[in-house]
Design a protein around this motif. Sequence first.
Motif, PDB file in Angstrom:
ATOM      1  N   LYS A 283       0.259 -35.850 -15.910  1.00  0.00           N
ATOM      2  CA  LYS A 283      -0.295 -34.489 -15.898  1.00  0.00           C
ATOM      3  C   LYS A 283      -1.608 -34.407 -15.111  1.00  0.00           C
ATOM      4  CE  LYS A 283      -1.471 -30.922 -19.269  1.00  0.00           C
ATOM      5  NZ  LYS A 283      -1.622 -30.655 -20.703  1.00  0.00           N
TER       6      LYS A 283
ATOM      7  N   ASN B  51      -8.606 -41.402 -14.221  1.00  0.00           N
ATOM      8  CA  ASN B  51     -10.003 -41.658 -13.896  1.00  0.00           C
ATOM      9  C   ASN B  51     -10.094 -43.057 -13.266  1.00  0.00           C
ATOM     10  OD1 ASN B  51     -12.735 -42.469 -14.088  1.00  0.00           O
ATOM     11  ND2 ASN B  51     -13.084 -40.996 -15.734  1.00  0.00           N
TER      12      ASN B  51
ATOM     13  N   GLU C  83     -18.625 -40.358 -34.654  1.00  0.00           N
ATOM     14  CA  GLU C  83     -18.310 -38.993 -34.172  1.00  0.00           C
ATOM     15  C   GLU C  83     -18.300 -38.875 -32.650  1.00  0.00           C
ATOM     16  OE1 GLU C  83     -21.222 -36.677 -36.557  1.00  0.00           O
ATOM     17  OE2 GLU C  83     -19.451 -35.758 -37.458  1.00  0.00           O
ATOM     18  N   GLN C  84     -18.261 -40.016 -31.923  1.00  0.00           N
ATOM     19  CA  GLN C  84     -18.214 -39.910 -30.461  1.00  0.00           C
ATOM     20  C   GLN C  84     -16.870 -39.359 -29.976  1.00  0.00           C
ATOM     21  OE1 GLN C  84     -19.831 -43.424 -28.287  1.00  0.00           O
ATOM     22  NE2 GLN C  84     -20.628 -44.054 -30.254  1.00  0.00           N
TER      23      GLN C  84
ATOM     24  N   ASP D  49     -15.130 -37.057 -31.642  1.00  0.00           N
ATOM     25  CA  ASP D  49     -15.282 -35.603 -31.823  1.00  0.00           C
ATOM     26  C   ASP D  49     -16.154 -35.026 -30.703  1.00  0.00           C
ATOM     27  OD1 ASP D  49     -13.687 -35.342 -34.008  1.00  0.00           O
ATOM     28  OD2 ASP D  49     -15.302 -35.364 -35.483  1.00  0.00           O
ATOM     29  N   ALA D  50     -17.194 -35.786 -30.314  1.00  0.00           N
ATOM     30  CA  ALA D  50     -18.071 -35.306 -29.237  1.00  0.00           C
ATOM     31  C   ALA D  50     -17.286 -35.135 -27.940  1.00  0.00           C
ATOM     32  CB  ALA D  50     -19.230 -36.274 -29.028  1.00  0.00           C
ATOM     33  N   LEU D  51     -16.371 -36.082 -27.661  1.00  0.00           N
ATOM     34  CA  LEU D  51     -15.526 -35.954 -26.460  1.00  0.00           C
ATOM     35  C   LEU D  51     -14.741 -34.652 -26.514  1.00  0.00           C
ATOM     36  CD1 LEU D  51     -13.761 -39.393 -25.841  1.00  0.00           C
ATOM     37  CD2 LEU D  51     -15.273 -38.200 -24.276  1.00  0.00           C
ATOM     38  N   LYS D  52     -14.155 -34.380 -27.702  1.00  0.00           N
ATOM     39  CA  LYS D  52     -13.345 -33.164 -27.835  1.00  0.00           C
ATOM     40  C   LYS D  52     -14.196 -31.919 -27.638  1.00  0.00           C
ATOM     41  CE  LYS D  52     -10.094 -35.238 -31.107  1.00  0.00           C
ATOM     42  NZ  LYS D  52      -9.720 -35.273 -32.532  1.00  0.00           N
ATOM     43  N   THR D  53     -15.414 -31.932 -28.209  1.00  0.00           N
ATOM     44  CA  THR D  53     -16.255 -30.734 -28.055  1.00  0.00           C
ATOM     45  C   THR D  53     -16.682 -30.542 -26.597  1.00  0.00           C
ATOM     46  OG1 THR D  53     -18.341 -31.889 -28.466  1.00  0.00           O
ATOM     47  CG2 THR D  53     -17.218 -30.977 -30.393  1.00  0.00           C
ATOM     48  N   LEU D  54     -16.619 -31.613 -25.814  1.00  0.00           N
ATOM     49  CA  LEU D  54     -16.928 -31.492 -24.384  1.00  0.00           C
ATOM     50  C   LEU D  54     -15.651 -31.218 -23.587  1.00  0.00           C
ATOM     51  CD1 LEU D  54     -19.486 -34.419 -24.316  1.00  0.00           C
ATOM     52  CD2 LEU D  54     -20.042 -32.033 -23.879  1.00  0.00           C
ATOM     53  N   ALA D  55     -14.650 -30.675 -24.297  1.00  0.00           N
ATOM     54  CA  ALA D  55     -13.380 -30.250 -23.695  1.00  0.00           C
ATOM     55  C   ALA D  55     -12.677 -31.397 -22.976  1.00  0.00           C
ATOM     56  CB  ALA D  55     -13.601 -29.065 -22.751  1.00  0.00           C
ATOM     57  N   THR D  56     -12.822 -32.606 -23.507  1.00  0.00           N
ATOM     58  CA  THR D  56     -12.198 -33.782 -22.892  1.00  0.00           C
ATOM     59  C   THR D  56     -11.224 -34.404 -23.894  1.00  0.00           C
ATOM     60  OG1 THR D  56     -14.175 -34.172 -21.601  1.00  0.00           O
ATOM     61  CG2 THR D  56     -12.693 -36.052 -21.857  1.00  0.00           C
ATOM     62  N   ASP D  57      -9.971 -34.514 -23.483  1.00  0.00           N
ATOM     63  CA  ASP D  57      -8.970 -35.075 -24.386  1.00  0.00           C
ATOM     64  C   ASP D  57      -9.187 -36.591 -24.506  1.00  0.00           C
ATOM     65  OD1 ASP D  57      -5.877 -34.174 -25.365  1.00  0.00           O
ATOM     66  OD2 ASP D  57      -6.317 -36.310 -25.162  1.00  0.00           O
TER      67      ASP D  57
ATOM     68  N   ARG E 221      -6.498 -38.760 -22.801  1.00  0.00           N
ATOM     69  CA  ARG E 221      -6.620 -38.829 -21.339  1.00  0.00           C
ATOM     70  C   ARG E 221      -7.794 -39.719 -20.935  1.00  0.00           C
ATOM     71  NH1 ARG E 221      -9.735 -36.717 -17.580  1.00  0.00           N
ATOM     72  NH2 ARG E 221     -10.788 -35.195 -18.878  1.00  0.00           N
ATOM     73  N   TYR E 222      -8.936 -39.553 -21.622  1.00  0.00           N
ATOM     74  CA  TYR E 222     -10.147 -40.230 -21.204  1.00  0.00           C
ATOM     75  C   TYR E 222     -10.178 -41.703 -21.604  1.00  0.00           C
ATOM     76  CZ  TYR E 222     -15.062 -41.010 -20.221  1.00  0.00           C
ATOM     77  OH  TYR E 222     -16.229 -41.500 -19.713  1.00  0.00           O
TER      78      TYR E 222
END
Lengths: 261, 257
Positions: A36, A40, A127-128, A130-138, A141-142
């Motif tokens: 998709k 990176n 919570e890192q 969760d932090a990734l998710k809040t930065l709109a990063t799946d 994927r990352y």
Amino acid sequence: MPSRMISHFGDQVITSFEKAGDITKLFLDTLKWCFKSKPNIKQTLQQMVYFGFDSIPIVLLTAMCIGMIFVLQTGYQLTKFGATIYAGGISAIAFAREIGPVFTGWAVASRVGASIAAEIGTMQVTEQIDALKTLATDPVRYLVVPRLLAGVIMVPILTILAVLVGILGGWIIAISNLGITTQVYFSNIQSFLLPKEIYAGLIKTPVFGATIAIIGCYQGFNTFGGAEGVGRATRNSVVTSTILIIFFDYIMGAFILAIWK
Amino acid sequence: MEIITFKKVSKLLGKKQILDDFDLSIQSGEIMVIIGRSGEGKSVTLKHIMGLMKPDSGEVWVDNECITQLNDDDINRVREKFGMLFQYAALFDSMNVRENVGFALDEHTNLSEEEKSKIVAEKLELVHLSGIETMMPSELSGGMKKRVGLARAIARNPQILLYDEPTTGLDPINCDVINNLILELSKKLGVTSIVVTHDMQSVFKIADRVAMLHKGKIIQVGPKSDFRDPENPIVRQFVRGEAEGPLTDEIIQNVLK
């Protein structure tokens, strides 16, 4: 009491199936992200170095020792039948088809799989993730895609190195302990070790690499309970990867033998 | 104008009903502070707003979109409207400050390195931490970590900022620094702020409105002046920080059961 044991056993079976389903879902999600979006490159290269380059010492050391022991033991047994010269060829086939791939997989599972679980597990409890998710990063994927790609690419390369070093380790024993000359040792390997034997071993290794990456990430994502949880995730990652590697080795080995005798 | 609305949201975690027909509306541009005892579901409330948790029933609306019904791609699009400061900052410990603050810029924009570095420097200046781009999270104090976390949260100019216990674990001076930053950012950036805390000093300093969460429901919501001398005995005990009262009586009764 027996009913409680049966109930406990039933719960364990259901939990195992649920986990297998979750692991499969994580694998399919990761595959989806592979197609998709563009992987990176920086992260993937970093993971390739970590998965592959940094694992070279432990893989080669293991391969060298096993190669030496294997040729020593095989040669000793073959001496009884006056067939010592075949020690190189037989060992090379065993190394290329089974020992090289499986031991490389185990060495990488214990070194890299454990650290993937610990790293992602620590990210989970702090919570890192969760932090990734809040930065709109799946996070799949990352974090998972680069590790899966690194595993699929690097475990086969490590296995090739392991097989070569294993054969070299065997050669040291062949000339020093078994009285086989260098020429006899390698010409015997050449006549035994056909390309299909090498392919039969190598074809399994991307699966082992994917298993190590996915299990490490799965255990990391499912970490809870602080430092104790990270320790548990690390241990589960190594145990599960080790068992799955031997399980997939048997399934694929039997399948390859059936279709490619 | 309402920017976030909870409609009859319920959430069960384990055996505990964390949110129970929970209703709350948050107005655009205000600083809403949600208070309540530890374990009452304040952080869970924030996670529902971000779509990090899904309710068992009910709806959460963000800027006219029902976030509970969106797929992953659409949730990520909505999340770009948010910035969140975590309780312990949740900085990526393998990255330096520049990479942490510029994470969303690296991931979601095609800006040049120069432009991204300029934005990172601007955001660090907003939290009064200029020139620390090359430092690693392990080299920062607790207060600095929170401020870097805040700089990361505002990197892409969000409309809504969420703060999960922003003053927890900080000394009184750093608490005040963070409170001032919340006020400053709210004024300078015009964002809606939702703060979860049990630090009443913070509440009276920063809040426009306050909502108290108890047993999964909002039991009182209104301007902070209503919380100075509240009539509700539960709210009064919490605000005054008294050891004896209906809140502790409930706990004792639960233990005796």
